[in-house]
Design a protein around this motif. Structure first.
Motif, PDB file in Angstrom:
ATOM      1  N   GLY A   1       0.816  -1.215   0.000  1.00 53.30           N
ATOM      2  CA  GLY A   1       0.000   0.000   0.000  1.00 53.30           C
ATOM      3  C   GLY A   1       0.838   1.247   0.000  1.00 53.30           C
ATOM      4  N   GLY A   2       1.976   1.244   0.683  1.00 55.14           N
ATOM      5  CA  GLY A   2       2.825   2.422   0.762  1.00 55.14           C
ATOM      6  C   GLY A   2       3.495   2.761  -0.545  1.00 55.14           C
ATOM      7  N   SER A   3       3.732   1.752  -1.375  1.00 54.08           N
ATOM      8  CA  SER A   3       4.440   2.016  -2.621  1.00 54.08           C
ATOM      9  C   SER A   3       3.610   2.837  -3.601  1.00 54.08           C
ATOM     10  CB  SER A   3       4.892   0.708  -3.270  1.00 54.08           C
ATOM     11  OG  SER A   3       3.773  -0.048  -3.671  1.00 54.08           O
ATOM     12  N   ALA A   4       2.302   2.888  -3.419  1.00 54.35           N
ATOM     13  CA  ALA A   4       1.457   3.679  -4.306  1.00 54.35           C
ATOM     14  C   ALA A   4       1.743   5.163  -4.143  1.00 54.35           C
ATOM     15  CB  ALA A   4      -0.014   3.384  -4.025  1.00 54.35           C
ATOM     16  N   PHE A   5       2.286   5.561  -3.028  1.00 51.37           N
ATOM     17  CA  PHE A   5       2.563   6.965  -2.756  1.00 51.37           C
ATOM     18  C   PHE A   5       4.047   7.257  -2.735  1.00 51.37           C
ATOM     19  CE2 PHE A   5      -1.589   6.121  -0.844  1.00 51.37           C
ATOM     20  CZ  PHE A   5      -2.335   7.034  -1.565  1.00 51.37           C
ATOM     21  N   ALA A   6       4.860   6.355  -3.234  1.00 48.18           N
ATOM     22  CA  ALA A   6       6.299   6.550  -3.239  1.00 48.18           C
ATOM     23  C   ALA A   6       6.700   7.518  -4.346  1.00 48.18           C
ATOM     24  CB  ALA A   6       7.010   5.213  -3.439  1.00 48.18           C
ATOM     25  N   ALA A   7       7.790   8.227  -4.105  1.00 45.99           N
ATOM     26  CA  ALA A   7       8.358   9.057  -5.162  1.00 45.99           C
ATOM     27  C   ALA A   7       8.961   8.129  -6.212  1.00 45.99           C
ATOM     28  CB  ALA A   7       9.431   9.979  -4.582  1.00 45.99           C
ATOM     29  N   SER A   8       9.154   8.632  -7.397  1.00 45.65           N
ATOM     30  CA  SER A   8       9.794   7.825  -8.425  1.00 45.65           C
ATOM     31  C   SER A   8      10.917   8.634  -9.060  1.00 45.65           C
ATOM     32  CB  SER A   8       8.781   7.374  -9.486  1.00 45.65           C
ATOM     33  OG  SER A   8       8.202   8.483 -10.121  1.00 45.65           O
TER      34      SER A   8
ATOM     35  N   VAL B   1      11.264  12.401  -9.923  1.00 47.53           N
ATOM     36  CA  VAL B   1      12.560  13.008 -10.232  1.00 47.53           C
ATOM     37  C   VAL B   1      12.919  12.516 -11.627  1.00 47.53           C
ATOM     38  CG1 VAL B   1      14.986  13.194  -9.600  1.00 47.53           C
ATOM     39  CG2 VAL B   1      13.250  12.959  -7.805  1.00 47.53           C
ATOM     40  N   GLU B   2      13.010  13.444 -12.570  1.00 47.61           N
ATOM     41  CA  GLU B   2      13.321  13.100 -13.954  1.00 47.61           C
ATOM     42  C   GLU B   2      14.727  13.588 -14.270  1.00 47.61           C
ATOM     43  OE1 GLU B   2      11.738  14.890 -17.961  1.00 47.61           O
ATOM     44  OE2 GLU B   2      10.232  13.544 -17.086  1.00 47.61           O
ATOM     45  N   ILE B   3      15.597  12.661 -14.682  1.00 43.70           N
ATOM     46  CA  ILE B   3      16.977  13.013 -15.012  1.00 43.70           C
ATOM     47  C   ILE B   3      17.133  12.949 -16.522  1.00 43.70           C
ATOM     48  CG2 ILE B   3      19.408  12.427 -14.702  1.00 43.70           C
ATOM     49  CD1 ILE B   3      18.501  10.948 -12.101  1.00 43.70           C
ATOM     50  N   SER B   4      17.581  14.070 -17.094  1.00 41.79           N
ATOM     51  CA  SER B   4      17.798  14.151 -18.531  1.00 41.79           C
ATOM     52  C   SER B   4      18.950  15.125 -18.774  1.00 41.79           C
ATOM     53  CB  SER B   4      16.525  14.653 -19.215  1.00 41.79           C
ATOM     54  OG  SER B   4      16.719  14.746 -20.607  1.00 41.79           O
ATOM     55  N   GLY B   5      19.915  14.706 -19.571  1.00 41.36           N
ATOM     56  CA  GLY B   5      21.071  15.544 -19.849  1.00 41.36           C
ATOM     57  C   GLY B   5      21.902  15.815 -18.605  1.00 41.36           C
ATOM     58  N   GLY B   6      21.872  14.894 -17.653  1.00 37.15           N
ATOM     59  CA  GLY B   6      22.632  15.052 -16.418  1.00 37.15           C
ATOM     60  C   GLY B   6      21.995  15.985 -15.406  1.00 37.15           C
ATOM     61  N   VAL B   7      20.817  16.520 -15.753  1.00 39.47           N
ATOM     62  CA  VAL B   7      20.112  17.457 -14.884  1.00 39.47           C
ATOM     63  C   VAL B   7      18.844  16.790 -14.369  1.00 39.47           C
ATOM     64  CG1 VAL B   7      18.962  19.705 -14.794  1.00 39.47           C
ATOM     65  CG2 VAL B   7      21.017  19.424 -16.184  1.00 39.47           C
ATOM     66  N   ALA B   8      18.599  16.925 -13.052  1.00 40.54           N
ATOM     67  CA  ALA B   8      17.398  16.359 -12.458  1.00 40.54           C
ATOM     68  C   ALA B   8      16.371  17.454 -12.247  1.00 40.54           C
ATOM     69  CB  ALA B   8      17.736  15.697 -11.134  1.00 40.54           C
TER      70      ALA B   8
END
Length: 87
Positions: free
Chosen positions: A15-22, A77-84
């Motif tokens: 249940g907790g994983s539904a609210f986890a950050a990704s 958190v999206e990482i693209s081009g070395g930038v988050a």
């Protein structure tokens, strides 16, 4: 008694994983985030193209550029081009 405890822990974990950050690594190389949760630090290495869930109860994350951000557990958190970027 133990079956009830194990069932409760399993339910909370699922249940907790539904609210986890990704975190999503859109780069072609591995990127690392430092996650501080409950006083402990963990390195979270994301392979190219990998998406992981973490931080179900809030944490701090150090981004690849060194910035420290507080997460509540619902962000991406999206990482693209070395930038988050936090979304």
């Amino acid at each position: 008694m133990w079956k009830s405890v194990v069932a409760a822990v399993a339910f909370l974990a699922v249940g907790g994983s539904a609210f986890a950050a990704s975190a999503v690594n859109k780069d072609a190389e591995t990127r690392t985030l430092i996650v501080t949760e409950g006083g402990g630090k963990t390195e979270l290495a994301l392979a190219a193209g990998e998406t992981v869930e973490f931080c179900p109860n809030g944490c701090f994350v150090t981004l690849p550029n060194g910035d420290l951000e507080a997460l509540t557990g619902s962000e991406t958190v999206e990482i693209s081009g070395g930038v988050a970027r936090i979304k």
